[in-house]
Design a protein around this motif. Sequence first.
Motif, short mmCIF file in Angstrom:
data_model
loop_
_atom_site.label_atom_id
_atom_site.label_comp_id
_atom_site.label_asym_id
_atom_site.label_seq_id
_atom_site.Cartn_x
_atom_site.Cartn_y
_atom_site.Cartn_z
N SER A 60 0.62 -1.18 0.20
CA SER A 60 -0.28 -0.08 -0.01
C SER A 60 1.04 1.19 -0.33
O SER A 60 0.71 2.06 -0.72
CB SER A 60 -1.14 -0.42 1.18
N TYR A 61 1.72 1.68 1.04
CA TYR A 61 2.93 2.78 0.80
C TYR A 61 3.52 2.44 -1.20
O TYR A 61 3.01 4.01 -1.02
CB TYR A 61 4.00 2.16 2.03
N PHE A 62 3.65 2.07 -1.62
CA PHE A 62 4.28 1.77 -2.63
C PHE A 62 3.66 2.23 -3.83
O PHE A 62 3.84 3.04 -4.08
CB PHE A 62 5.03 0.35 -2.98
N TYR A 110 1.16 4.04 -2.83
CA TYR A 110 0.33 5.20 -2.43
C TYR A 110 1.59 6.49 -2.98
O TYR A 110 1.89 7.72 -3.76
CB TYR A 110 0.26 5.91 -1.00
N ILE A 111 3.07 6.22 -2.86
CA ILE A 111 3.99 6.75 -3.22
C ILE A 111 3.66 7.20 -4.52
O ILE A 111 4.40 7.99 -5.44
CB ILE A 111 5.21 6.26 -2.75
N LEU A 147 4.42 12.95 2.25
CA LEU A 147 4.88 11.88 2.90
C LEU A 147 4.92 11.06 4.30
O LEU A 147 4.72 10.06 5.17
CB LEU A 147 5.75 11.18 2.31
N VAL A 188 2.81 8.96 6.39
CA VAL A 188 3.25 7.72 7.79
C VAL A 188 2.87 8.01 8.33
O VAL A 188 2.48 7.21 9.83
CB VAL A 188 4.21 8.04 7.33
N ILE A 220 11.33 5.74 -4.71
CA ILE A 220 9.92 4.88 -4.60
C ILE A 220 10.29 3.20 -4.50
O ILE A 220 9.48 3.01 -2.94
CB ILE A 220 8.62 3.82 -5.77
N PHE A 221 10.98 3.00 -4.21
CA PHE A 221 11.58 1.49 -4.17
C PHE A 221 12.05 1.81 -2.19
O PHE A 221 12.27 0.84 -1.48
CB PHE A 221 12.07 0.65 -4.71
N THR A 241 10.25 3.70 0.12
CA THR A 241 9.56 2.53 1.03
C THR A 241 9.98 1.88 1.86
O THR A 241 9.16 0.78 2.91
CB THR A 241 8.72 1.23 0.06
N ILE A 246 10.37 3.46 5.05
CA ILE A 246 9.34 3.22 5.21
C ILE A 246 9.10 1.85 6.52
O ILE A 246 8.46 1.65 7.94
CB ILE A 246 7.88 3.63 5.27
N TYR A 247 9.47 0.89 6.53
CA TYR A 247 8.92 -0.28 6.53
C TYR A 247 9.98 -0.80 7.91
O TYR A 247 9.74 -1.28 9.18
CB TYR A 247 9.68 -1.54 5.17
#
Length: 307
Positions: free
Chosen positions: A2-4, A6-7, A114, A118, A293-294, A297, A300-301
């Motif tokens: 979902s983060y991927f 969304y970004i 962003l 988050v 993007i990568f 993400t 964030i994890y």
Amino acid sequence: MSYFVYILLNNVVPLSLLIALGIVLQRAFHLDIKTLSKLNFYLFSPAIMFQMLYESELSFKVMGQVLLFFFVFFFALTAVVEIVIRLRGYKGGMRPAMRNSVLFYNSANYAIPLNQLVFVNDPFTLSIQIIVMMMQSLIPNTYGVYSVNAHKQKLKDTMKTILSMPVIYVIPVALIMRGFHIPVPHPAYISIDYIAKGFIATALTTLGVQLGTMKWELKLRDVAISNVLRLCVGPLLGFFIVWTLGFHGDMAKALILSCAVPTSLSSVLLAVEFDNEPEFSSQAVFSSTVFSIFTVTLVIYLIQFVG
């Protein structure tokens, strides 16, 4: 995932569409990139900086902690970049161009939405990001201007250029007016709001215009080095400095996230305004935005495990 998504949909795709529009406009009408650059430096950037600082809720305690982190991070990252510059043997304008592509990052129109995604619109974490944004606006207009001119201009002339940058005056004025609750006349604030709302579109269109003028002689190795330093080394240093300073919780997570965003448009604006490796700078901004993007993400994890 979902983060991927969304970004991708809320940051990279809208940014890319505006950049593409700039490319199309340049190919169709051959726009004057210098005029666009001056509009960004002298009109749109000061307006959005004033508005965000004037409307923010900042405490002196949080500001002190964030500034401590920022300066430790900035000087640590500068040291890493200087080592790479010397190992690669960069000369002339490529030295400041590489520095700027790593040290100046997109702390406004990328990092603020962003941050709010988050941390679910948390005003505390937003205030942290606004302080980072303030510094990331001030330094390009001072040190950034100096770095791109130092190898080709006398110090006296460079200082005149720096002192002509309105952002260095806007920041203290906005903080003083907010601190003493000095109202801005309503008609003036409406004008400031109109100008501030045009900042993102104008800055991204300017990047597109610059990309549209390039011959696209790709500097793959140099751009890759810039991207790795900005997107990978930056957040790793952020993790280490947060741990070293003993920051915890949302403060630590917000600071780490602030280090992970792609290269700032200010590096392109400086390159265009002062004719200093604009092709490399444009490619660094564009590619780092895509690859973020990568990498963002992943960051964030990982910040979920920060105590």
